[in-house]
Design a protein around this motif. Structure first.
Motif, PDB file in Angstrom:
ATOM      1  N   SER A   1       0.837  -1.195   0.000  1.00 15.39           N
ATOM      2  CA  SER A   1       0.000   0.000   0.000  1.00 15.39           C
ATOM      3  C   SER A   1       0.870   1.242   0.000  1.00 15.39           C
ATOM      4  CB  SER A   1      -0.939  -0.001   1.210  1.00 15.39           C
ATOM      5  OG  SER A   1      -0.191   0.053   2.395  1.00 15.39           O
ATOM      6  N   ILE A   2       0.233   2.353  -0.304  1.00 13.41           N
ATOM      7  CA  ILE A   2       0.887   3.653  -0.278  1.00 13.41           C
ATOM      8  C   ILE A   2      -0.093   4.619   0.384  1.00 13.41           C
ATOM      9  CG2 ILE A   2       0.081   4.197  -2.621  1.00 13.41           C
ATOM     10  CD1 ILE A   2       2.623   5.906  -2.991  1.00 13.41           C
ATOM     11  N   SER A   3       0.435   5.477   1.243  1.00  9.93           N
ATOM     12  CA  SER A   3      -0.431   6.440   1.917  1.00  9.93           C
ATOM     13  C   SER A   3      -0.750   7.596   0.970  1.00  9.93           C
ATOM     14  CB  SER A   3       0.233   6.976   3.182  1.00  9.93           C
ATOM     15  OG  SER A   3       1.287   7.858   2.847  1.00  9.93           O
ATOM     16  N   ILE A   4      -1.789   8.309   1.307  1.00  8.37           N
ATOM     17  CA  ILE A   4      -2.169   9.481   0.521  1.00  8.37           C
ATOM     18  C   ILE A   4      -1.050  10.515   0.555  1.00  8.37           C
ATOM     19  CG2 ILE A   4      -3.784  11.428   0.450  1.00  8.37           C
ATOM     20  CD1 ILE A   4      -5.944   9.349   1.377  1.00  8.37           C
ATOM     21  N   ASN A   5      -0.435  10.700   1.712  1.00 10.14           N
ATOM     22  CA  ASN A   5       0.666  11.668   1.819  1.00 10.14           C
ATOM     23  C   ASN A   5       1.854  11.263   0.955  1.00 10.14           C
ATOM     24  OD1 ASN A   5      -0.666  13.448   3.498  1.00 10.14           O
ATOM     25  ND2 ASN A   5       0.086  12.497   5.370  1.00 10.14           N
ATOM     26  N   GLU A   6       2.193   9.982   0.951  1.00  8.13           N
ATOM     27  CA  GLU A   6       3.302   9.507   0.104  1.00  8.13           C
ATOM     28  C   GLU A   6       2.998   9.765  -1.369  1.00  8.13           C
ATOM     29  OE1 GLU A   6       5.381   5.656   2.041  1.00  8.13           O
ATOM     30  OE2 GLU A   6       3.202   5.477   1.769  1.00  8.13           O
ATOM     31  N   LEU A   7       1.760   9.487  -1.766  1.00  8.41           N
ATOM     32  CA  LEU A   7       1.379   9.712  -3.159  1.00  8.41           C
ATOM     33  C   LEU A   7       1.447  11.195  -3.498  1.00  8.41           C
ATOM     34  CD1 LEU A   7       0.385   8.720  -5.889  1.00  8.41           C
ATOM     35  CD2 LEU A   7      -1.959   8.826  -4.999  1.00  8.41           C
ATOM     36  N   LYS A   8       0.936  12.043  -2.624  1.00 12.19           N
ATOM     37  CA  LYS A   8       0.984  13.493  -2.863  1.00 12.19           C
ATOM     38  C   LYS A   8       2.421  13.989  -2.995  1.00 12.19           C
ATOM     39  CE  LYS A   8      -2.959  15.740  -1.025  1.00 12.19           C
ATOM     40  NZ  LYS A   8      -3.464  16.612   0.033  1.00 12.19           N
ATOM     41  N   GLN A   9       3.295  13.506  -2.117  1.00 16.31           N
ATOM     42  CA  GLN A   9       4.702  13.916  -2.176  1.00 16.31           C
ATOM     43  C   GLN A   9       5.333  13.500  -3.499  1.00 16.31           C
ATOM     44  OE1 GLN A   9       6.440  12.237   1.368  1.00 16.31           O
ATOM     45  NE2 GLN A   9       5.506  13.758   2.703  1.00 16.31           N
TER      46      GLN A   9
END
Length: 121
Positions: free
Chosen positions: A24-32
């Motif tokens: 999985s990937i967090s929303i924050n990681e994706l945004k970054q």
């Protein structure tokens, strides 16, 4: 009796195992990653009406139920990181299985899916 216990243990471990194998990937990681111009391939596996009502910028729409029909188009991304999302995670999980079975190695599921994304926008 030992066979029954072993069988029960195997059954319980199967029932408590996660529904998907993808990371999985967090929303924050994706945004970054998106802000750093290092965004993965983002695939919205919801239906067209859901996609048109709102989606993550740059997301490609490939409905989960049609994922196997789009493998030829997606094979250009086989070595890239791919992030899948839907509403609850069920369709994204099913789509991840299709991609992984087709040889895609870097498939990730978005934590919180689209509802989580839209909450922080």
């Amino acid at each position: 009796m030992k066979r029954f216990s072993l069988g029960l243990l195997v059954l319980l471990s199967t029932l408590t195992a996660p529904l998907w194998a993808a990371d999985s990937i967090s929303i924050n990681e994706l945004k970054q990653a998106m802000q750093a111009d290092k965004a993965p391939i983002i695939i919205d596996v919801r239906d067209e009406d859901e996609y048109l009502a709102g989606h993550i910028p740059g997301a490609i729409m490939v409905p989960a139920k049609q994922m196997d029909q789009h493998l030829d188009m997606l094979k250009q991304y086989r070595k890239q990181e791919i992030v899948l999302y839907c509403v609850s995670g069920r369709r994204a999980s099913a789509a991840a299985t299709v991609l992984e079975d087709a040889g895609f190695k870097k498939v990730r599921l978005l934590e919180g899916n689209y509802p989580g994304w839209s909450e922080v926008q």
